[in-house]
Design a protein around this motif. Structure first.
Motif, short mmCIF file in Angstrom:
data_model
loop_
_atom_site.label_atom_id
_atom_site.label_comp_id
_atom_site.label_asym_id
_atom_site.label_seq_id
_atom_site.Cartn_x
_atom_site.Cartn_y
_atom_site.Cartn_z
N THR A 189 0.99 3.97 -3.08
CA THR A 189 0.69 5.38 -2.83
C THR A 189 1.83 6.25 -3.37
O THR A 189 1.59 7.31 -3.97
CB THR A 189 0.50 5.64 -1.32
N LYS A 243 0.84 -1.20 0.00
CA LYS A 243 0.00 0.00 0.00
C LYS A 243 0.88 1.26 0.00
O LYS A 243 0.61 2.22 -0.72
CB LYS A 243 -0.91 0.00 1.22
N TYR A 244 1.94 1.24 0.81
CA TYR A 244 2.87 2.38 0.89
C TYR A 244 3.52 2.61 -0.48
O TYR A 244 3.60 3.74 -0.97
CB TYR A 244 3.94 2.07 1.95
N SER A 249 -1.12 14.67 4.82
CA SER A 249 -0.38 13.88 5.82
C SER A 249 0.26 12.65 5.18
O SER A 249 1.35 12.23 5.57
CB SER A 249 -1.31 13.46 6.97
N THR A 250 -0.41 12.10 4.15
CA THR A 250 0.16 10.96 3.43
C THR A 250 1.40 11.39 2.66
O THR A 250 2.42 10.67 2.63
CB THR A 250 -0.88 10.36 2.45
N CYS A 310 -1.27 16.11 -4.19
CA CYS A 310 -2.20 15.29 -3.40
C CYS A 310 -3.55 15.16 -4.08
O CYS A 310 -4.13 14.07 -4.12
CB CYS A 310 -2.37 15.89 -2.00
N VAL A 358 -4.62 11.57 -2.56
CA VAL A 358 -4.16 11.33 -1.18
C VAL A 358 -4.23 12.65 -0.40
O VAL A 358 -4.40 13.72 -0.99
CB VAL A 358 -2.71 10.78 -1.17
N ASN A 359 -4.10 12.56 0.92
CA ASN A 359 -4.11 13.79 1.71
C ASN A 359 -2.69 14.25 2.04
O ASN A 359 -1.72 13.53 1.80
CB ASN A 359 -4.95 13.62 2.99
N LEU A 403 4.22 11.72 4.99
CA LEU A 403 4.64 10.42 5.50
C LEU A 403 5.74 9.85 4.60
O LEU A 403 6.63 9.14 5.06
CB LEU A 403 3.44 9.46 5.54
N HIS A 404 5.67 10.18 3.31
CA HIS A 404 6.62 9.68 2.31
C HIS A 404 7.81 10.62 2.08
O HIS A 404 8.94 10.16 1.87
CB HIS A 404 5.93 9.45 0.97
#
Length: 201
Positions: A11, A7-8, A45-46, A37, A42-43, A49-50
């Motif tokens: 994304t 999933k990571y 925060s996602t 985004c 995606v949002n 995260l990356h």
């Protein structure tokens, strides 16, 4: 790769694709995290995260594009590698159209992302995969010549920086010059006597 890792990874690919699509429409300097985004679905925060910055996303995008080339190159040049290993030392050359043609075609097909990399030179030069000659061409040939690792490092730097500069100029000019012309420029710089012979042939 487990479900969470998959999933990571997926994304990240979505954000890579979003960046490339946006680059086809506007300059990198004006692309925002919000736009990436929205296009990737995606949002924010996602995204964070990356990546810390959009530059990090750009570098990853460039690495992924070049990874695709390396995979293609590995599958389609077995005879070329055999030649490097088995031909006589006087036949060893650092650069040939056999290598340059597919690479320059690849650069041209992905010129938008490479143009951004050239414009942001810190990203381009920090990316060891920008030019794939080290592993594929130089190391096997230097090994045949018995060049020690310390000297090899300096020589690889000399050749890679020069060739990368030529390709960088070509990319800045929107890859308008013919691939065969760029090949000849590179060959003339790396092995001028061979280029002269080819011109007169």
């Amino acid at each position: 790769m487990n479900k969470s890792e998959s999933k990571y990874h997926n994304t990240a690919l979505l954000m890579n694709q979003a960046l490339v699509e946006l680059l086809n429409k506007k300059d990198f300097d004006y692309i925002t995290v919000k736009e990436i985004c929205a296009k990737a679905g995606v949002n924010r925060s996602t995204f964070y995260l990356h990546y810390e910055t959009i530059n990090d996303l750009l570098e990853e995008c460039l690495e992924n594009i070049n990874k695709r080339f390396l995979e293609h190159f590995d599958k389609n040049t077995a005879s070329f590698f055999e030649k490097i290993k088995n031909c006589s030392v006087d036949q060893l050359v650092f650069i040939t159209p056999e290598y340059l043609t597919p690479y320059l075609n690849f650069i041209k097909e992905n010129k938008v992302i490479h143009q951004v990399a050239v414009k942001h030179t810190a990203i381009m030069h920090s990316n060891e995969k920008f030019f794939a000659l080290n592993h594929h061409i130089f190391k096997p040939i230097f090994k045949r010549f018995g060049i020690d690792e310390k000297t090899e490092g300096y020589m690889i730097s000399y050749y890679l920086n020069g060739i990368t500069a030529i390709i960088g100029e070509w990319i800045k000019n929107d890859c308008k010059d013919e691939i065969s012309y760029i090949e000849n420029v590179i060959i003339a710089c790396v092995r001028p006597m061979s280029a002269k012979k080819e011109e007169n042939a």
